[in-house]
Design a protein around this motif. Structure first.
Motif, PDB file in Angstrom:
ATOM      1  N   VAL A 185     -33.668  20.688 -10.918  1.00 28.68           N
ATOM      2  CA  VAL A 185     -34.747  21.644 -10.661  1.00 28.68           C
ATOM      3  C   VAL A 185     -35.041  22.465 -11.921  1.00 28.68           C
ATOM      4  O   VAL A 185     -36.201  22.641 -12.325  1.00 28.68           O
ATOM      5  CB  VAL A 185     -34.382  22.553  -9.466  1.00 28.68           C
ATOM      6  CG1 VAL A 185     -35.366  23.701  -9.342  1.00 28.68           C
ATOM      7  CG2 VAL A 185     -34.350  21.743  -8.187  1.00 28.68           C
ATOM      8  N   THR A 186     -33.956  22.944 -12.529  1.00 27.74           N
ATOM      9  CA  THR A 186     -34.139  23.785 -13.709  1.00 27.74           C
ATOM     10  C   THR A 186     -34.807  23.004 -14.850  1.00 27.74           C
ATOM     11  O   THR A 186     -35.735  23.482 -15.490  1.00 27.74           O
ATOM     12  CB  THR A 186     -32.770  24.331 -14.158  1.00 27.74           C
ATOM     13  OG1 THR A 186     -32.147  24.938 -13.040  1.00 27.74           O
ATOM     14  CG2 THR A 186     -32.931  25.355 -15.271  1.00 27.74           C
ATOM     15  N   ASN A 187     -34.352  21.771 -15.064  1.00 26.40           N
ATOM     16  CA  ASN A 187     -34.943  20.926 -16.094  1.00 26.40           C
ATOM     17  C   ASN A 187     -36.400  20.637 -15.786  1.00 26.40           C
ATOM     18  O   ASN A 187     -37.248  20.635 -16.685  1.00 26.40           O
ATOM     19  CB  ASN A 187     -34.180  19.615 -16.218  1.00 26.40           C
ATOM     20  CG  ASN A 187     -33.167  19.672 -17.354  1.00 26.40           C
ATOM     21  OD1 ASN A 187     -33.449  20.266 -18.410  1.00 26.40           O
ATOM     22  ND2 ASN A 187     -32.010  19.066 -17.139  1.00 26.40           N
ATOM     23  N   ASP A 189     -38.432  22.491 -14.042  1.00 23.58           N
ATOM     24  CA  ASP A 189     -39.179  23.725 -14.296  1.00 23.58           C
ATOM     25  C   ASP A 189     -39.430  23.892 -15.796  1.00 23.58           C
ATOM     26  O   ASP A 189     -40.551  24.210 -16.223  1.00 23.58           O
ATOM     27  CB  ASP A 189     -38.407  24.932 -13.756  1.00 23.58           C
ATOM     28  CG  ASP A 189     -38.600  25.083 -12.252  1.00 23.58           C
ATOM     29  OD1 ASP A 189     -39.649  24.639 -11.742  1.00 23.58           O
ATOM     30  OD2 ASP A 189     -37.686  25.654 -11.579  1.00 23.58           O
ATOM     31  N   ALA A 190     -38.358  23.647 -16.552  1.00 26.48           N
ATOM     32  CA  ALA A 190     -38.491  23.791 -18.008  1.00 26.48           C
ATOM     33  C   ALA A 190     -39.523  22.795 -18.544  1.00 26.48           C
ATOM     34  O   ALA A 190     -40.399  23.145 -19.340  1.00 26.48           O
ATOM     35  CB  ALA A 190     -37.131  23.573 -18.669  1.00 26.48           C
ATOM     36  N   ARG A 250     -43.023  23.850 -17.836  1.00 21.44           N
ATOM     37  CA  ARG A 250     -43.441  24.940 -18.728  1.00 21.44           C
ATOM     38  C   ARG A 250     -43.745  24.409 -20.142  1.00 21.44           C
ATOM     39  O   ARG A 250     -44.723  24.826 -20.767  1.00 21.44           O
ATOM     40  CB  ARG A 250     -42.340  25.989 -18.816  1.00 21.44           C
ATOM     41  CG  ARG A 250     -42.319  26.901 -17.610  1.00 21.44           C
ATOM     42  CD  ARG A 250     -41.119  27.821 -17.640  1.00 21.44           C
ATOM     43  NE  ARG A 250     -41.187  28.741 -16.512  1.00 21.44           N
ATOM     44  CZ  ARG A 250     -41.855  29.891 -16.566  1.00 21.44           C
ATOM     45  NH1 ARG A 250     -42.482  30.248 -17.674  1.00 21.44           N
ATOM     46  NH2 ARG A 250     -41.896  30.657 -15.496  1.00 21.44           N
ATOM     47  N   LEU A 251     -42.908  23.460 -20.610  1.00 23.47           N
ATOM     48  CA  LEU A 251     -43.094  22.917 -21.953  1.00 23.47           C
ATOM     49  C   LEU A 251     -44.445  22.204 -22.072  1.00 23.47           C
ATOM     50  O   LEU A 251     -45.140  22.294 -23.077  1.00 23.47           O
ATOM     51  CB  LEU A 251     -41.952  21.952 -22.300  1.00 23.47           C
ATOM     52  CG  LEU A 251     -40.597  22.614 -22.562  1.00 23.47           C
ATOM     53  CD1 LEU A 251     -39.483  21.587 -22.540  1.00 23.47           C
ATOM     54  CD2 LEU A 251     -40.609  23.345 -23.894  1.00 23.47           C
ATOM     55  N   ALA A 286     -35.970  16.905 -21.290  1.00 27.48           N
ATOM     56  CA  ALA A 286     -35.727  17.488 -19.955  1.00 27.48           C
ATOM     57  C   ALA A 286     -35.773  16.411 -18.879  1.00 27.48           C
ATOM     58  O   ALA A 286     -34.905  16.332 -17.996  1.00 27.48           O
ATOM     59  CB  ALA A 286     -36.755  18.579 -19.658  1.00 27.48           C
TER      60      ALA A 286
END
Lengths: 156, 611
Positions: free
Chosen positions: B405-407, B409-410, B413-414, B428
């Motif tokens: 999930v965090t990856n 999200d990152a 955003r990227l 990611a």
């Protein structure tokens, strides 16, 4: 000034992902695998906070929080955990944690918590710096000046 | 003639007499020694002589037999016989009970032992009054009245109206002659039925027909109207046994032969008193100086306990000072030790039985308690194991999920930047792929872990497994009032399985069934267990409940992990059960039962038979 987010998580992919996410916000991430590594690392004076996993090998996240409570100024902590329960959360928040996030969490949740933590840290640092300046000035006074100062303060 | 006892004659005498009397006694009995009267009298006489003096005199005894042979010839023969017999024997005192033949006795004395003192042993009061006694004769009397006997009967029998006289005819000159004088007095108060002039057979017959308010008075039976002779003591028994009413007697010699008793003359009493009179005279008293007196101790109320019982007469009614003979000892008196012993044994036995019952109860309670605890423990183990396992499964899976999930999200955003950082976003995404594999690996590991536990395979009797589970849960079944029906097919081939895991599955399914029936009415909670084998070489265990059954929607998902219809529970039970069964190469299926309830079926492959 660059804001720094320290990360302590034993899961490498999680550390990597967190660093990546925080990087997208212009935050510098410094990740550590264990609390010991973090404690031994030299920390910058820049505004910072700590994203801390609860379940860790050796010292747990909550143990580390207790260790860090005596640093000056105390570091602001955002807890993350895959398996949190209410007593754990209460303990962490009472000990001054900014937030307690359960994995997996939304990016915004983390970013809000981290921003809040850094703001608190910045304020604490400013206060600490002011206090340090006052202390420095006070120390610069002669013995006689120090005797007079309290009288000046109370307006005699 | 008989001489019972002899002792050296002692000549030391303290006396006013010039010449001391020889220390010998001649006891004259008017009849024969066959009569109990004589036996009782002479024994008491002799016993008294022996015990009441330090220097007992020698006693000669003669039974004169006058009753049978009272003729002049007989007297002459007797006299010459005694003269020869006692030629060289001096007699100190003559004691005679020959009251009816007193002249006969006195004549013998005068001719053979002139001047020798005589003691008349027991003369009826009224008879004595009519006698004029020569000198040197003394004696004692007793009262003998029909009224006394009747009064005793009256005291014992409430509402006595009739007095029955039974025996030989009362004759003038006879022993009971004075009864004739007493009769008018008795008749004044009672109706007298006179049965004294009959043959024995007639008498017996009449005695059986006596009215209820009567009492029999036996007046002696020596000769009946036909001339037949009897021993009065024996005849008293015949009378008493024939009579349908209590029989009263006037002599102690009749006691114990069926009569109830009464105010009786005691020959023993006569013997004792006579002995004392004789001793007094031998010790120097002059016979003429001893007045003839009435001795009350000769007349005693004596009763037969058995007859009192027979006629239902309370001992409270007996005259004061009555002697009750032939009291049969009570069971307690007779078998005291046996009773004590038996009681003790019974008490001990009861205590033992009580103790054993108590122990049994305690043991049963302990067993129930142990069983309950075991069931609790089993349940707790299971809950704890499932709880712990689910916590670690959750942690292990959430960890890669969080990274994903965090990856992600990152990455988003990227890529959303004005200048998208594709390179970093790619990293990611690669990380996401890695984490995804990792998550899958975690699940695989858990499965492998579960499989690994099925290493302990042996040949298991499926029915034994079912029975053991039922033993484990029987408390719960009882508590929930579940009726259990087990239809186990005997002789099933054994299956290759881990017995503990197999039981765990059955245990889980049974517990689920019990829980499912908690909302069912108490009377219709039925748990059915069935085991059988199929033609396709499988062994089936079916667990059926009478609960509300399973919704069709739920039925599809029931084996999915974390699916649960219970307020409590992780929803892991059935999924674990299924994975265990499948790990054994079998199947676990669920269906709705008819008319209601759910049925779970475990089918396990039977081992291939080897040729």
């Amino acid at each position: 000034m660059t804001r720094i987010v320290y990360i302590v998580d034993d899961d490498s992919s999680m550390r990597e992902a967190l660093a990546r996410l925080l990087g997208t916000m212009g935050l510098r991430a410094e990740a550590f695998k264990t609390p010991q590594e973090f404690l031994h690392a030299k920390r910058s004076d820049a505004p910072s906070c700590l994203v801390l996993d609860v379940r860790l090998p050796g010292l747990s996240g909550l143990d580390l929080q207790r260790e860090l409570a005596n640093t000056d100024p105390p570091i602001q902590i955002v807890f993350i955990t895959a398996h949190g329960d209410i007593p754990m959360t209460v303990q962490a928040l009472k000990a001054g944690a900014v937030d307690f996030l359960t994995k997996p969490f939304r990016d915004q949740q983390l970013l809000d918590a981290v921003r809040q933590a850094i703001n608190r840290d910045r304020a604490a640092r400013r206060q600490w710096a002011d206090l340090a300046e006052l202390r420095r000035r006070y120390e610069s006074l002669t013995q006689r000046e120090r005797e007079v100062m309290p009288l000046v303060v109370i307006g005699c | 003639m008989r001489i019972v006892f002899g002792l050296a004659v002692a000549l030391t005498l303290v006396s006013a007499r010039a010449e001391p009397l020889p220390r010998t006694i001649l006891l004259l009995d008017e009849d024969t020694p066959i009569y109990p009267w004589f036996r009782q009298m002479s024994e008491a006489f002799y016993a008294t002589i022996k015990t009441e003096t330090a220097n007992p005199p020698f006693v000669f005894i003669e039974n004169l037999g006058i009753d049978a042979y009272a003729t002049d010839d007989y007297f002459n023969i007797l006299r010459s016989h005694f003269r020869e017999k006692y030629r060289n024997k001096a007699i100190g005192v003559i004691v005679s009970n020959a009251s009816r033949y007193l002249p006969y006795t006195l004549r013998l004395r005068d001719e053979l032992w002139p001047g020798t003192p005589v003691v008349l042993a027991g003369i009826q009061e009224r008879r004595a009054a009519r006698l004029s006694l020569p000198s040197n004769v003394t004696g004692f009397t007793f009262r003998h009245q029909l009224q006394d006997i009747v009064a005793t009967a009256d005291a014992l029998i409430p509402g006595l109206k009739r007095v029955v006289l039974a025996g030989s005819r009362i004759q003038r000159g006879g022993w009971r002659q004075d009864f004739l004088d007493d009769l008018p007095d008795v008749r004044a108060r009672f109706e007298v039925i006179d049965l004294t002039d009959l043959s024995l057979a007639e008498l017996r017959q009449r005695l059986t027909e006596l009215p209820g308010d009567s009492a029999v008075v036996y007046v002696g039976f020596s000769t009946d109207v036909t001339g037949e002779r009897f021993l009065p003591a024996e005849a008293s028994q015949i009378v008493a046994e024939a009579a349908n009413r209590p029989t009263f007697v006037d002599s102690e010699t009749f006691i114990g032969a069926g009569s109830i008793g009464g105010l009786v003359i005691s020959p023993g009493g006569i013997g004792r008193v006579a002995a004392r009179f004789a001793l007094r005279i031998l010790d120097g008293e002059n016979a003429s100086d001893i007045p003839i007196t009435n001795r009350e101790e000769i007349l005693r109320p004596v009763f037969d306990w058995r007859q009192l019982q027979r006629w239902g007469i309370s001992e409270n009614r007996l005259p004061v000072g009555s002697e009750v003979r032939f009291r049969s000892p009570t069971a307690w008196e007779q078998y005291r030790w046996e009773i004590i012993l038996i009681s003790a044994v019974l008490v001990l036995q009861s205590l033992l039985i009580g103790g054993l019952f108590y122990e049994h109860r305690r043991r049963r309670q302990a067993e129930v308690e142990a069983s309950r605890r075991m069931a609790e423990l089993a349940h707790m183990n299971r809950s704890a194991a499932i709880g712990e396992m689910s916590a670690s499964i959750a942690h292990e899976i959430k960890q890669p999920l969080a990274a994903i999930v965090t990856n992600a999200d990152a990455g988003l955003r990227l890529l959303a930047k004005d200048a998208p950082d594709v390179e970093e976003a790619t990293r990611a995404l690669k990380s996401i792929v890695g984490s995804g594999y990792r998550a899958s690996q975690v699940v695989e590991t858990i499965r492998a872990m579960l499989k690994k536990e099925i290493a302990n395979r042996t040949l298991v009797d499926i029915n034994d497994a079912i029975r053991e589970v039922l033993t484990l849960v029987h408390i719960e079944l009882d508590e929930h009032e579940v009726l259990t029906k087990a239809t186990l097919k005997e002789g099933l081939p054994r299956v290759m399985a881990d017995p503990v895991q197999l039981q765990q599955v059955i245990f889980n399914l049974v517990r689920n069934a019990i829980e499912a029936m908690s909302s069912t009415a108490a009377g219709v909670r039925i748990l059915q267990l069935r085991s059988e084998s199929t033609e396709t070489g499988e062994c089936i265990v079916a667990i059926e409940d009478s609960g509300p059954g399973i919704e069709p929607e739920a039925l599809k998902r029931i084996f999915e992990p974390f699916f649960t219809s219970k307020s409590k529970g992780m929803g892991m039970g059935l999924s674990i059960c299924r994975s265990i069964v499948e790990a054994h190469g079998g199947r676990l299926s669920a269906a709705s039962a008819k008319p209601r309830g759910a049925i779970f079926e475990i089918s396990l492959p039977l081992p291939q038979e080897r040729p």
